[in-house]
Design an enzyme around this catalytic site. Sequence first.
Site, PDB file in Angstrom:
ATOM      1  NE  ARG A 100      -3.273   1.387   9.346  1.00 12.65           N
ATOM      2  CZ  ARG A 100      -4.020   0.384   8.886  1.00 12.65           C
ATOM      3  NH1 ARG A 100      -4.776   0.540   7.810  1.00 12.65           N
ATOM      4  NH2 ARG A 100      -4.028  -0.780   9.490  1.00 12.65           N
ATOM      5  CB  CYS A 126     -15.283 -10.070   5.540  1.00 12.52           C
ATOM      6  SG  CYS A 126     -14.085  -8.843   6.099  1.00 12.52           S
ATOM      7  CE  LYS A 143      -7.181  -1.519  10.675  1.00 17.88           C
ATOM      8  NZ  LYS A 143      -7.899  -2.133   9.558  1.00 17.88           N
ATOM      9  CB  CYS A 168     -12.304  -2.530   3.311  1.00 17.64           C
ATOM     10  SG  CYS A 168     -11.390  -3.496   4.526  1.00 17.64           S
ATOM     11  NE  ARG A 197      -3.825  -0.405   2.329  1.00 15.97           N
ATOM     12  CZ  ARG A 197      -4.484  -0.881   3.383  1.00 15.97           C
ATOM     13  NH1 ARG A 197      -4.358  -0.309   4.565  1.00 15.97           N
ATOM     14  NH2 ARG A 197      -5.276  -1.932   3.265  1.00 15.97           N
ATOM     15  CE  LYS A 221      -8.471   2.636   8.744  1.00 15.27           C
ATOM     16  NZ  LYS A 221      -9.321   1.716   7.997  1.00 15.27           N
ATOM     17  CB  CYS A 274     -13.731  -4.152  -0.004  1.00 15.51           C
ATOM     18  SG  CYS A 274     -14.305  -5.851   0.123  1.00 15.51           S
ATOM     19  CB  CYS A 302      -9.015  -9.688   0.885  1.00 15.99           C
ATOM     20  SG  CYS A 302      -9.299  -9.374   2.638  1.00 15.99           S
TER      21      CYS A 302
HETATM   22 FE1  SRM Z   1      -9.435  -2.466   5.136  1.00 17.64          FE
HETATM   23  C1  SRM Z   1      -8.136  -5.174   6.633  1.00 17.64           C
HETATM   24  C2  SRM Z   1      -8.319  -3.560   2.193  1.00 17.64           C
HETATM   25  C3  SRM Z   1     -10.069   0.566   3.883  1.00 17.64           C
HETATM   26  C4  SRM Z   1     -11.427  -1.746   7.833  1.00 17.64           C
HETATM   27  N1  SRM Z   1      -8.349  -4.088   4.605  1.00 17.64           N
HETATM   28  C5  SRM Z   1      -7.881  -5.083   5.400  1.00 17.64           C
HETATM   29  C6  SRM Z   1      -6.954  -6.018   4.601  1.00 17.64           C
HETATM   30  C7  SRM Z   1      -5.555  -5.526   4.779  1.00 17.64           C
HETATM   31  C8  SRM Z   1      -7.108  -7.520   4.918  1.00 17.64           C
HETATM   32  C9  SRM Z   1      -6.239  -8.155   5.962  1.00 17.64           C
HETATM   33  O1  SRM Z   1      -6.173  -7.639   7.089  1.00 17.64           O
HETATM   34  O2  SRM Z   1      -5.694  -9.211   5.674  1.00 17.64           O
HETATM   35  C10 SRM Z   1      -7.490  -5.771   3.166  1.00 17.64           C
HETATM   36  C11 SRM Z   1      -6.509  -6.028   2.022  1.00 17.64           C
HETATM   37  C12 SRM Z   1      -7.252  -6.596   0.839  1.00 17.64           C
HETATM   38  C13 SRM Z   1      -6.455  -6.685  -0.381  1.00 17.64           C
HETATM   39  O3  SRM Z   1      -6.259  -7.816  -0.892  1.00 17.64           O
HETATM   40  O4  SRM Z   1      -6.035  -5.668  -0.914  1.00 17.64           O
HETATM   41  C14 SRM Z   1      -8.062  -4.377   3.306  1.00 17.64           C
HETATM   42  N2  SRM Z   1      -9.113  -1.630   3.416  1.00 17.64           N
HETATM   43  C15 SRM Z   1      -8.738  -2.266   2.277  1.00 17.64           C
HETATM   44  C16 SRM Z   1      -8.878  -1.368   1.067  1.00 17.64           C
HETATM   45  C17 SRM Z   1      -7.827  -1.604   0.000  1.00 17.64           C
HETATM   46  C18 SRM Z   1     -10.295  -1.548   0.492  1.00 17.64           C
HETATM   47  C19 SRM Z   1     -10.522  -0.998  -0.887  1.00 17.64           C
HETATM   48  O5  SRM Z   1     -11.133  -1.739  -1.648  1.00 17.64           O
HETATM   49  O6  SRM Z   1     -10.173   0.137  -1.192  1.00 17.64           O
HETATM   50  C20 SRM Z   1      -8.817   0.006   1.748  1.00 17.64           C
HETATM   51  C21 SRM Z   1      -7.409   0.545   1.892  1.00 17.64           C
HETATM   52  C22 SRM Z   1      -7.398   1.866   2.570  1.00 17.64           C
HETATM   53  C23 SRM Z   1      -6.079   2.571   2.566  1.00 17.64           C
HETATM   54  O7  SRM Z   1      -5.655   2.985   1.510  1.00 17.64           O
HETATM   55  O8  SRM Z   1      -5.507   2.760   3.645  1.00 17.64           O
HETATM   56  C24 SRM Z   1      -9.360  -0.340   3.130  1.00 17.64           C
HETATM   57  N3  SRM Z   1     -10.463  -0.865   5.807  1.00 17.64           N
HETATM   58  C25 SRM Z   1     -10.704   0.255   5.076  1.00 17.64           C
HETATM   59  C26 SRM Z   1     -11.748   1.027   5.675  1.00 17.64           C
HETATM   60  C27 SRM Z   1     -12.338   2.310   5.104  1.00 17.64           C
HETATM   61  C28 SRM Z   1     -11.628   3.522   5.597  1.00 17.64           C
HETATM   62  O9  SRM Z   1     -10.597   3.431   6.259  1.00 17.64           O
HETATM   63  O10 SRM Z   1     -12.105   4.615   5.323  1.00 17.64           O
HETATM   64  C29 SRM Z   1     -12.147   0.349   6.814  1.00 17.64           C
HETATM   65  C30 SRM Z   1     -13.307   0.743   7.742  1.00 17.64           C
HETATM   66  C31 SRM Z   1     -13.026   1.923   8.575  1.00 17.64           C
HETATM   67  C32 SRM Z   1     -12.418   1.506   9.880  1.00 17.64           C
HETATM   68  O11 SRM Z   1     -11.230   1.236   9.906  1.00 17.64           O
HETATM   69  O12 SRM Z   1     -13.154   1.427  10.856  1.00 17.64           O
HETATM   70  C33 SRM Z   1     -11.328  -0.837   6.899  1.00 17.64           C
HETATM   71  N4  SRM Z   1      -9.682  -3.326   7.014  1.00 17.64           N
HETATM   72  C34 SRM Z   1     -10.595  -2.916   7.948  1.00 17.64           C
HETATM   73  C35 SRM Z   1     -10.591  -3.844   9.041  1.00 17.64           C
HETATM   74  C36 SRM Z   1     -11.485  -3.780  10.314  1.00 17.64           C
HETATM   75  C37 SRM Z   1     -10.922  -2.891  11.344  1.00 17.64           C
HETATM   76  C38 SRM Z   1     -11.712  -2.955  12.626  1.00 17.64           C
HETATM   77  O13 SRM Z   1     -11.932  -1.927  13.226  1.00 17.64           O
HETATM   78  O14 SRM Z   1     -12.101  -4.042  13.036  1.00 17.64           O
HETATM   79  C39 SRM Z   1      -9.641  -4.840   8.715  1.00 17.64           C
HETATM   80  C40 SRM Z   1      -9.251  -6.072   9.550  1.00 17.64           C
HETATM   81  C41 SRM Z   1      -8.275  -5.751  10.621  1.00 17.64           C
HETATM   82  O15 SRM Z   1      -7.759  -4.644  10.721  1.00 17.64           O
HETATM   83  O16 SRM Z   1      -8.043  -6.658  11.409  1.00 17.64           O
HETATM   84  C42 SRM Z   1      -9.112  -4.484   7.430  1.00 17.64           C
HETATM   85 FE1  SF4 Z   2     -11.035  -7.986   2.785  1.00 20.50          FE
HETATM   86 FE2  SF4 Z   2     -13.145  -7.755   4.335  1.00 20.50          FE
HETATM   87 FE3  SF4 Z   2     -11.693  -5.605   3.777  1.00 20.50          FE
HETATM   88 FE4  SF4 Z   2     -13.161  -6.679   1.917  1.00 20.50          FE
HETATM   89  S1  SF4 Z   2     -13.930  -5.783   3.806  1.00 20.50           S
HETATM   90  S2  SF4 Z   2     -11.012  -6.056   1.669  1.00 20.50           S
HETATM   91  S3  SF4 Z   2     -13.068  -8.832   2.369  1.00 20.50           S
HETATM   92  S4  SF4 Z   2     -11.008  -7.332   4.924  1.00 20.50           S
END
Ligand code: SRM
Ligand code: SF4
Length: 573
Positions: A151, A483, A217, A487, A82, A219, A438, A444
């Site tokens: 982040r 899931c 994390k 995201c 990233r 944000k 996402c 993922c």
């Molecule tokens: Fe996310 C984890 C992709 C924005 C909440 N997120 C992941 C992971 C790294 C999976 C992993 O942990 O193994 C995903 C990688 C997938 C892949 O193959 O690329 C992933 N998240 C993404 C992205 C790429 C989604 C997208 O389609 O654009 C976004 C990258 C953002 C960036 O550039 O930094 C992304 N993730 C978000 C957001 C939206 C936001 O930040 O505005 C959220 C919800 C907001 C929040 O954080 O509350 C988000 N991602 C999560 C979570 C749940 C966090 C939690 O509070 O429980 C995880 C899982 C974790 O952290 O354990 C996660």
């Molecule tokens: Fe992966 Fe779940 Fe985030 Fe989608 S929402 S990118 S399935 S961790």
Amino acid sequence: MSENNLLSKNSAPHSDVEQIKIRSNYLRGSLEETLENRITGSIPEDDNRLMKFHGSYMQDDRDLRNERAKQKLEPAYQFMLRVRAAGGIVTSDQWLMMDRVAQKYANGTIRLTTRQSFQLHGVIKWNMKKTIQEVNASMLSTLAACGDVNRNVMCNPNPYQSEIHGEVYEWANRISNHLDPRTRAYHEIWLDGEKIVDSRDAEEQEPIYGPVYLPRKFKIGIAVPPSNDVDVYSQDLGYIAVIEDGRLVGFNVSVGGGMGMSHGDVKTYPQVGQVIGFIKPEQAVDLAEKTVMIQRDYGDRSVRKHARFKYTIDDRGIEWFVNELQTRLGWNLEPARAFHFESNGDRYGWVKGSNGKWHFTMFIQNGRVMDDGDYRLMTGLREIAKIHTGDFRLTSNQNLIIGNVSAQKKKKIEELIKDHGITDGLHYSALRRNSMACVAFPTCGLAMAESERYLPSLITKVESILEGVGLREQEITIRMTGCPNGCARPMLAELAFIGKAAGKYNMYLGGGFAGNRLNKLYKENIGESEILDSLQTIIPHYAKERQHEEHFGDFVIRAGYVKEVRSGQDFHA
Ligand code: SRM
Ligand code: SF4
């Protein structure tokens, strides 16, 4: 400092990840050695945890998992990388670098994310160092793109009021720089920086984070009303720009938002931030720092699922937080000023900014930049970057703005756009233009169902229902994730699908069109035919009985399909 003092004010036993962080010596661990190991394409779990702080996740191609297991091969390990830029703004040279490394080291595509960053997929271990070096050589970074730190700081990429945008963007940048981790580990491991045998104590090495960083994390995003494109209420810390007489006078502050939850665990829930007051622009960095430090000290370090800032606030109360914040700041916030959001989407096409330059916002389905038949997006953007002297702005909705185009260059860029089959997206239905999914499969590791690869075809089917009742141009936000981590911020969409299992989704209704209200579970664990059956009833009902300018999310609540959710604590009620 004793080990206990280094951790949080909570006395419960700390999670494994906390132990890994503390042993890591400021994010070094044994990463350097394990990256050298040529016997396997993977790295051990401890190092994988640390790798996140360096901006990368180990993954495997899930499409190949079963086949490789049958052949007794190890999974097809690869890394997601990233690359972040505060506010999502990069130069043409930086775009060209991303394009080059995507082809040389990754899977030949670029993924624009929901936080205005880039993702590369499919980088193998042996190429990680070269990739990160090229990224850094062009003044971008992967440090802190993931991990238990602040982040990428999001910022409205507003092409309409270019001066205000410039100013707000500067604040996003300052906050981002101020909260960057200071460890030298990144330079040592990836950039062959000099190794430092450090005798400085924790406060000198990481003055904001300390040696165990944050519990989870964190944000931050800045919105400029009337656009809530950064989904400010989903941020741990959100700033809402207040503009009076055409000047940025400060920010309203929102705290405690977040999306992630786990299916079946009602102790986890999405939450919307609460507005606690108003600050002047020059107070924004200080407030961000103190907020991060409060979460560092009080966040839950024993249960990671409960470690986000939203739970710290909900458990202790907003009054406790405001008191603690004001005490640490040594000054008080002013009462919040009036503001109004209209939508959380992007506005497409050409627009002339107040600086006389042109900006072109294009819809990119789920942020995936690649060539597909006549739609030669990746090639076209490369050709544009070769001549474009302005900037590229990634939006929070996974779209792209070719920003600051001079009047002289506009015609040439228009030609390149046309020649490569690129479009602003205005010919798509309003539903598609307001969609986000996402990544999910195949990269993922947490995906339970398809998302990016499935939502476009589901939208085609929903479009025919909308067209049947004359609602093709009705703006409705639709989001999908594989899931419940959220995201693509699905819990804020008017219509949302969250993956449960292959082909099965929970369906949610009733989010606010401006990203200002959480939605609510409507049906659980349903497949495509049930989804379409439900919409066959709800959409015509909406077409027939909606009030003047009533949004879909508001209608489904008024019509009784779901109850209104006022706080995340009622999300599962
Ligand atoms: Fe996310 C984890 C992709 C924005 C909440 N997120 C992941 C992971 C790294 C999976 C992993 O942990 O193994 C995903 C990688 C997938 C892949 O193959 O690329 C992933 N998240 C993404 C992205 C790429 C989604 C997208 O389609 O654009 C976004 C990258 C953002 C960036 O550039 O930094 C992304 N993730 C978000 C957001 C939206 C936001 O930040 O505005 C959220 C919800 C907001 C929040 O954080 O509350 C988000 N991602 C999560 C979570 C749940 C966090 C939690 O509070 O429980 C995880 C899982 C974790 O952290 O354990 C996660
Ligand atoms: Fe992966 Fe779940 Fe985030 Fe989608 S929402 S990118 S399935 S961790």
